[in-house]
Design an enzyme around this catalytic site. Structure first.
Site, PDB file in Angstrom:
ATOM      1  N   HIS A  97       0.839  -1.209   0.000  1.00 55.66           N
ATOM      2  CA  HIS A  97       0.000   0.000   0.000  1.00 55.66           C
ATOM      3  C   HIS A  97       0.875   1.262   0.000  1.00 55.66           C
ATOM      4  CE1 HIS A  97      -2.928  -2.854   2.058  1.00 55.66           C
ATOM      5  NE2 HIS A  97      -3.591  -2.443   1.007  1.00 55.66           N
ATOM      6  N   GLU A 141      -0.790  -4.824  -8.620  1.00 58.09           N
ATOM      7  CA  GLU A 141      -0.920  -5.949  -9.562  1.00 58.09           C
ATOM      8  C   GLU A 141      -1.038  -7.289  -8.842  1.00 58.09           C
ATOM      9  OE1 GLU A 141       2.258  -5.746 -12.408  1.00 58.09           O
ATOM     10  OE2 GLU A 141       1.207  -4.236 -13.597  1.00 58.09           O
TER      11      GLU A 141
END
Ligand code: PAF
Length: 251
Positions: free
Chosen positions: A35, A146
Site C-alpha cells: 500500500h 498488480e
C-alpha cells in the site's frame, strides 16, 4: 496533516474545494509496504492524495474471512501521515450502502474466472464499492496493486465501459525478501505457515506448467483453489489453513 472524513458528503465538499489533480488509493486498511508503494506513486504524480479505508462486506463470500480481516487503524494513520495523504475516507457500511446493496455492478465474463469462480459475488462487491468510491472522490488517477491483477483489470474495464473520467494506474507487486507477495492476510499466518508461504511464488515462477505448480503446492500441504495460465500470466490461489493467498506473475 491527514484529514479524516467519514461521510461521502464530506468528501465531496472537500473535493470540490480543491483545484488540481487527485491521486486515490482505495484500501481495506491493514496497510503494508505494498500500500505504501501505491501512496508514494500517488503522492509523486498528483497535487492531492486521498486514501480510503473501508472493509467492504459485500466482497466477502466467507463470513469468517470478513470477521478476521485485520484492523490496524493507528498504524494505518501513521502510514498515511508519513506519506503525505491529504484526506482519509473512513466510512461506515450505512454511508456506503444507503441502498442496502439493491444496486450493483456486474461483469459477466472475466469476473467468472479465477477468483470469481471460487468466490461467488466477490467481484460484484468489489466493482460496486469501487464505482461508489470513484463517484465520491472523483480522482484523476486511482492506484491498484498488480497482486490483485484480476481485480485491477476488471476495474480498468469498468472505467472504460462506463466512460468514467479517470486513469487506473497498475503498480507492480511488492514482495517480501523471500518472494511472498505483500498482503494484509499474511499477518494471519502462523509461524509455520509463514515459513511455507513463499513456496507459492517459487512454484509459479519455477514450474514449467500450471499443473506442475499446483502439484508442487498440494504436495507441500496447500489446499490449491487454482493455478491457471491466461495469456502471458500465471495466476494462483491456495489456502494454508484458513488463510487464502493469491499471487500472479508474468510467464
Ligand atoms: O483491494 C482491496 O483492498 C479492495 O478490494 C478494494 C479495491 C479497496 C475494494 O474494496
Amino acid at each position: 496533516m491527514s484529514e479524516v472524513l467519514h461521510s461521502p458528503a464530506e468528501v465531496k465538499i472537500w473535493r470540490h474545494s480543491k483545484k488540481g489533480s487527485v491521486g486515490f488509493v482505495p484500501t481495506m486498511g491493514a496497510l503494508h509496504a505494498g500500500h505504501e508503494e501505491l501512496l508514494r506513486r500517488a503522492r509523486k504524480e498528483n497535487d492531492f492524495v486521498v486514501l480510503s479505508i473501508f472493509v467492504n462486506p459485500t466482497q466477502f463470500n466467507d463470513p469468517t474471512d470478513l470477521e478476521k480481516y485485520p484492523k490496524t487503524w493507528e498504524q494505518d494513520l501513521e502510514m498515511a501521515k508519513r506519506n503525505g495523504v491529504d484526506a482519509i475516507l473512513f466510512p461506515q457500511y450505512k454511508d456506503m450502502y444507503p441502498d442496502g446493496y439493491r444496486y450493483k455492478v456486474t461483469e459477466n465474463e472475466y469476473s467468472k474466472l479465477l477468483d470469481g469462480a471460487h468466490r461467488p459475488g466477490h467481484f460484484d462487491g468489489v466493482l460496486s464499492v469501487v464505482m461508489k468510491l470513484f463517484n465520491i472522490v472523483s480522482p484523476t488517477k486511482a492506484y491498484f496493486g498488480e497482486k490483485d491483477y484480476q481485480q485491477m483489470t476488471l476495474i480498468q474495464g469498468m472505467v472504460q465501459a462506463f466512460f468514467m473520467d479517470l486513469e487506473v494506474v497498475p503498480v507492480p507487486t511488492v514482495r517480501e525478501k523471500d518472494g511472498l507477495a505483500m498482503s494484509s492476510r499474511n499477518t494471519r499466518l502462523s509461524k509455520e505457515q509463514r515459513a511455507l508461504a513463499p513456496a507459492i511464488y517459487k512454484a509459479i515462477t519455477e514450474s514449467a506448467s500450471a499443473e506442475e505448480a499446483a502439484a508442487k503446492l498440494s504436495s507441500q500441504g496447500f489446499a490449491v483453489d487454482y493455478v491457471t495460465d491466461i495469456g502471458p500470466r500465471r495466476f494462483v490461489a491456495a489456502k494454508l489453513g484458513e488463510v487464502r493467498l493469491i499471487d500472479n506473475v508474468q510467464i
